[in-house]
Write a protein that holds these residues in place. Sequence first.
Motif, PDB file in Angstrom:
ATOM      1  N   ALA A   1     102.299 -25.570  65.185  1.00  0.00           N
ATOM      2  CA  ALA A   1     101.997 -24.781  66.526  1.00  0.00           C
ATOM      3  C   ALA A   1     103.407 -24.136  66.865  1.00  0.00           C
ATOM      4  O   ALA A   1     104.521 -23.620  66.168  1.00  0.00           O
ATOM      5  CB  ALA A   1     101.979 -26.593  66.847  1.00  0.00           C
ATOM      6  N   VAL A   2     103.330 -23.420  67.908  1.00  0.00           N
ATOM      7  CA  VAL A   2     104.078 -22.707  68.882  1.00  0.00           C
ATOM      8  C   VAL A   2     105.109 -23.654  69.329  1.00  0.00           C
ATOM      9  O   VAL A   2     104.461 -24.352  69.947  1.00  0.00           O
ATOM     10  CB  VAL A   2     103.774 -21.360  69.648  1.00  0.00           C
ATOM     11  CG1 VAL A   2     104.697 -21.155  70.060  1.00  0.00           C
ATOM     12  CG2 VAL A   2     102.561 -20.360  68.973  1.00  0.00           C
ATOM     13  N   LEU A   3     106.870 -24.007  69.001  1.00  0.00           N
ATOM     14  CA  LEU A   3     107.359 -24.218  69.486  1.00  0.00           C
ATOM     15  C   LEU A   3     107.919 -23.503  70.838  1.00  0.00           C
ATOM     16  O   LEU A   3     108.266 -22.394  70.951  1.00  0.00           O
ATOM     17  CB  LEU A   3     108.744 -24.180  68.564  1.00  0.00           C
ATOM     18  CG  LEU A   3     108.694 -25.168  67.196  1.00  0.00           C
ATOM     19  CD1 LEU A   3     109.940 -24.898  66.853  1.00  0.00           C
ATOM     20  CD2 LEU A   3     109.230 -26.551  68.350  1.00  0.00           C
ATOM     21  N   GLY A   4     107.722 -24.269  71.827  1.00  0.00           N
ATOM     22  CA  GLY A   4     108.342 -24.117  73.087  1.00  0.00           C
ATOM     23  C   GLY A   4     107.554 -22.690  74.238  1.00  0.00           C
ATOM     24  O   GLY A   4     107.491 -22.420  74.804  1.00  0.00           O
ATOM     25  N   GLY A   5     105.855 -23.228  73.425  1.00  0.00           N
ATOM     26  CA  GLY A   5     105.555 -22.112  74.722  1.00  0.00           C
ATOM     27  C   GLY A   5     105.556 -21.024  73.809  1.00  0.00           C
ATOM     28  O   GLY A   5     106.042 -21.201  72.541  1.00  0.00           O
ATOM     29  N   ARG A   6     104.000 -19.734  74.398  1.00  0.00           N
ATOM     30  CA  ARG A   6     103.896 -18.484  73.772  1.00  0.00           C
ATOM     31  C   ARG A   6     104.891 -17.553  74.167  1.00  0.00           C
ATOM     32  O   ARG A   6     104.734 -17.090  72.987  1.00  0.00           O
ATOM     33  CB  ARG A   6     102.415 -18.413  73.987  1.00  0.00           C
ATOM     34  CG  ARG A   6     101.410 -19.289  74.280  1.00  0.00           C
ATOM     35  CD  ARG A   6     100.478 -18.899  74.977  1.00  0.00           C
ATOM     36  NE  ARG A   6      99.904 -17.706  73.789  1.00  0.00           N
ATOM     37  CZ  ARG A   6      99.133 -16.593  74.816  1.00  0.00           C
ATOM     38  NH1 ARG A   6      99.022 -16.759  75.977  1.00  0.00           N
ATOM     39  NH2 ARG A   6      98.321 -15.985  74.081  1.00  0.00           N
ATOM     40  N   ASP A   7     106.245 -17.454  74.125  1.00  0.00           N
ATOM     41  CA  ASP A   7     106.719 -16.437  74.673  1.00  0.00           C
ATOM     42  C   ASP A   7     107.689 -16.563  73.657  1.00  0.00           C
ATOM     43  O   ASP A   7     108.935 -17.683  73.014  1.00  0.00           O
ATOM     44  CB  ASP A   7     107.525 -16.295  75.718  1.00  0.00           C
ATOM     45  CG  ASP A   7     106.297 -16.505  77.443  1.00  0.00           C
ATOM     46  OD1 ASP A   7     105.680 -15.348  76.809  1.00  0.00           O
ATOM     47  OD2 ASP A   7     106.553 -16.635  78.252  1.00  0.00           O
ATOM     48  N   VAL A   8     107.824 -15.594  72.875  1.00  0.00           N
ATOM     49  CA  VAL A   8     108.960 -15.354  72.058  1.00  0.00           C
ATOM     50  C   VAL A   8     110.057 -14.493  71.876  1.00  0.00           C
ATOM     51  O   VAL A   8     109.608 -13.174  72.274  1.00  0.00           O
ATOM     52  CB  VAL A   8     107.998 -14.139  70.357  1.00  0.00           C
ATOM     53  CG1 VAL A   8     109.104 -14.121  69.581  1.00  0.00           C
ATOM     54  CG2 VAL A   8     106.769 -15.456  69.974  1.00  0.00           C
TER      55      VAL A   8
END
Length: 64
Positions: A33-40
């Motif tokens: 899963a992506v940590l902390g939302g989708r923004d990289v």
Amino acid sequence: MKVKVDPTKCEGFGICAELAPQVFELDEWGYAAVLGGRDVPAALEDAVRRAAGACSVAAISTET
Ligand code: SF4
């Protein structure tokens, strides 16, 4: 950059979390899963691109 993991494709190999542990986490079964939302953050974009390229089932997609 935005990133997401398709849970219907992820096979739980865990390579993404090895290459970009600040972005991907694995659940108790090893699925990502992506940590902390989708923004990289910009500093992690190269690591996310490497992870996406290394995912053998192409479960990781990015958009800019
Ligand atoms: S590398 Fe791909 S298949 Fe492996 S855990 Fe990450 S998203 Fe899932």
